[in-house]
Design an enzyme around this catalytic site. Structure first.
Site, mmCIF file in Angstrom:
data_model
loop_
_atom_site.group_PDB
_atom_site.id
_atom_site.type_symbol
_atom_site.label_atom_id
_atom_site.label_comp_id
_atom_site.label_asym_id
_atom_site.label_seq_id
_atom_site.Cartn_x
_atom_site.Cartn_y
_atom_site.Cartn_z
ATOM 1 N N HIS A 1 1.108 3.927 2.063
ATOM 2 C CA HIS A 1 1.567 4.664 3.244
ATOM 3 C C HIS A 1 3.081 4.862 3.155
ATOM 4 C CE1 HIS A 1 -2.036 3.935 6.153
ATOM 5 N NE2 HIS A 1 -2.101 5.110 5.591
ATOM 6 N N HIS B 1 -7.338 -2.444 6.224
ATOM 7 C CA HIS B 1 -6.442 -1.376 6.658
ATOM 8 C C HIS B 1 -7.103 -0.031 6.370
ATOM 9 C CE1 HIS B 1 -2.770 0.233 8.135
ATOM 10 N NE2 HIS B 1 -2.353 0.711 6.963
ATOM 11 N N HIS C 1 7.063 -5.212 11.526
ATOM 12 C CA HIS C 1 6.303 -3.955 11.541
ATOM 13 C C HIS C 1 5.974 -3.537 12.981
ATOM 14 C CE1 HIS C 1 2.959 -1.123 10.508
ATOM 15 N NE2 HIS C 1 3.689 -0.938 9.418
ATOM 16 N N ASP D 1 5.599 4.689 5.156
ATOM 17 C CA ASP D 1 6.566 3.743 5.727
ATOM 18 C C ASP D 1 6.678 2.462 4.893
ATOM 19 O OD1 ASP D 1 3.973 3.070 6.501
ATOM 20 O OD2 ASP D 1 4.580 2.167 8.389
ATOM 21 N N HIS D 2 5.939 2.413 3.777
ATOM 22 C CA HIS D 2 6.046 1.294 2.849
ATOM 23 C C HIS D 2 6.450 1.736 1.445
ATOM 24 C CE1 HIS D 2 3.982 -1.709 5.536
ATOM 25 N NE2 HIS D 2 3.639 -0.566 6.113
ATOM 26 N N ASP E 1 -0.017 -4.188 5.910
ATOM 27 C CA ASP E 1 -0.602 -3.741 7.182
ATOM 28 C C ASP E 1 -2.046 -4.228 7.219
ATOM 29 O OD1 ASP E 1 1.772 -2.480 7.504
ATOM 30 O OD2 ASP E 1 0.965 -0.466 7.731
ATOM 31 N N HIS F 1 0.858 -1.184 0.000
ATOM 32 C CA HIS F 1 0.000 0.000 0.000
ATOM 33 C C HIS F 1 0.894 1.234 0.000
ATOM 34 C CE1 HIS F 1 0.937 -0.655 4.237
ATOM 35 N NE2 HIS F 1 0.447 0.525 4.555
#
Length: 528
Positions: free
Chosen positions: A143, A271, A428, A145-146, A357, A141
């Site tokens: 976000h 999510h 994570h 942090d990914h 996530d 996805h």
């Protein structure tokens, strides 16, 4: 005149000394979130922490912890299929953990799953993951942090790529193509590796109950300049033509078909933004041929086979191995040989599940073969641990974690059990759980593993950065036992029917076309 100059010099000296000795104004206090503060500060002292019990200083604690982890990793063994954790934190990178990035290496192919901020540094720190060998990147996805590390990672790959190599394949939800294209073009990144983006069309937003999704990130009123600039791929910045829009199959999952020996499918995760998890399946390996049994039969039929058009009779060996289990081959002299009589049991291919996530990864269950998974990589963002959660119950922590679209170790263990996994790897983690080698940090991870083991009987490991985990297949007996687990398979079948029903309902919704609008008024350069 001299006295006047001397007076001015004395005045200048006094003023300078006064300025030098005046304390600097105090900076306004800035609030720091507890999670971020925990990532920056030494771990909190817990009653009975290893350092407290043994009187170790921090350096000695780190040395002992590093030796402990090396010993544990060595005990895991090695394999020709391995998962390397390049980043194991959520939210933000810290001095002890990078954010989400996981490598899967198999048969000379290297794939990356997610590329959070700083992933290019983590790749260079690893002695197993070579940037020039990365063939595909799978993004769960968008976000940060990914995905924040993806543009820089593409540049690192480009600087280590051999000219003429096939483009890197990048898979992920809609919006990924525009994000990567804009990032590389607007920064004039001409060293990016050649790549194509394959977008998974129609990934639903499976938000937790009560979550209010933010407004769409894009406005419809684009200027002509923006449309022209971002409309098409530009090979000067790496992007090649050929990126596919992959639509879901009838069961609501996506079939990706990347280069390589592994088959990959994706399914939606629960999510706060559209998110998917991935299942990579290795083909079954044919059993061993009993050459001693077949060779005499082949020898007496060699001439007849040549007369029948088989130029090289030894090719019958391969034919026997490739037949179905109950299929029979009849030689010219009438000898009938069943595959099951001359070929040993097939070895089941390995299965790796990498969740994005999620507060619920059950949509991945129908994508697994009946024998289940070998390794499940599942997030475990939060757990009920003291001193952080001394005033909360397990249920309260689980409820708060799920409300943000994340999981606890217990939730991850439940999924791994339903997936019939041999090994559950947790990752994570919240920034409050440090990833360094201090014994107190390892003690925290041990507690997280213990929490997961309450609901999962197989191997559990709380990953740390640069850990390499071998992927070992189930034995034929283990696979057969798992294939007979009716209760687990019934859960997967129920999820499959639910996803197929949702997909069918979505396909019947009529598409509402917006009425045609007059073109927007032309803007001058100063109007922007």
């Amino acid at each position: 005149m001299a006295s006047s100059s001397a007076a001015r010099a004395l005045l200048w000296l006094a003023t300078t000394q006064a300025l030098l000795h005046t304390p600097a104004p105090r900076r306004a206090h800035r609030r720091v979130s507890p999670a971020r503060a925990a990532a920056r500060m030494p771990p909190p002292e817990e009653p009975g922490a290893p350092e407290e019990e043994s009187g170790l200083d921090y350096a000695a604690s780190v040395a002992l912890g590093a030796a402990k982890r090396r010993e544990r990793e060595a005990a895991l063994g090695a394999s020709d299929m391995e998962v390397t954790f390049l980043g194991t934190a959520s939210c933000v990178p810290s001095i002890t953990r990078g954010v989400s990035c996981t490598s899967l290496r198999h048969d000379g192919t290297t794939w990356l799953f997610d590329a959070g901020e700083g992933s290019q540094i983590q790749v260079q720190r690893s002695h197993l993951v070579h940037p020039g060998k990365v063939d595909a990147i799978f993004v769960t996805h968008l976000h940060g942090d990914h995905s924040f590390g993806l543009p820089g990672l593409m540049c690192l790959i480009g600087q280590n790529r051999v000219k003429g190599d096939a483009p890197v394949e990048v898979f992920g939800p809609q919006g990924l193509r525009l994000y990567l294209r804009a990032s590389l073009k607007l920064t004039h990144a001409r060293v990016a590796a050649p790549y194509v983006v394959h977008e998974l069309v129609g990934v639903p937003l499976l938000a937790p109950p009560g979550f209010r999704p933010p407004p769409p990130p894009f406005k419809q009123s684009e200027t002509q300049l923006e449309r022209n600039f971002l409309a098409d791929p530009d090979k000067n910045f790496g992007e090649q033509r050929g990126g596919r829009d992959i639509r879901p199959d009838a069961d609501g999952a996506w079939t990706l078909a990347p280069r390589g020996a592994l088959a990959v499918r994706a399914a939606p995760m629960r999510h706060t933004v559209p998110c998917v998890g991935y299942v990579a399946v290795e083909p079954d390996k044919a059993g061993t041929l009993d050459v001693a049994k077949v060779e005499p039969i082949l020898a007496r039929n060699a001439d007849a086979l040549k007369q029948a058009g088989v130029k090289e009779p030894k090719r019958i060996f391969r034919l026997l191995k490739d037949m179905a289990r109950d299929q029979t081959f009849t030689f010219p002299d009438g000898t009938a040989l069943k595959r099951s009589e001359c070929v040993g049991e097939d070895k089941p291919g390995r299965v790796v599940v990498i969740c994005g996530d999620t507060a619920d990864a059950s949509a991945l269950l129908p994508l697994l073969p009946a024998r289940g998974a070998d390794v499940v990589v599942h997030e475990a963002t939060n757990a009920r641990l003291e001193p952080w959660d001394a005033d909360k119950t397990d249920a309260e922590v689980a409820e708060a974690t799920a409300a943000h679209g994340h999981s606890t170790p217990t939730m991850a263990a439940k999924f791994a059990s339903l997936a019939a996994a041999k090994c559950l790897a947790l990752t994570h983690f919240s920034p409050r759980y440090r990833g360094d080698n201090a014994l107190s940090s390892i003690s925290t991870m041990d507690k997280i593993e213990a929490s997961a083991r309450q609901g999962f009987d197989e191997d559990v490991i709380a990953a740390w950065d640069l850990l390499t985990l071998p992927v070992n297949a189930k034995t034929v007996e283990e696979a057969a036992r798992r294939e007979g687990d009716a209760e687990r398979l019934a859960v997967a079948d129920a999820v499959r029917k639910e996803r197929a029903k949702a997909t069918a309902a979505k396909s019947k919704v009529p598409v509402r076309r917006a009425p045609a609008k007059a073109p927007p008024a032309r803007r001058t350069a100063t109007a922007r």
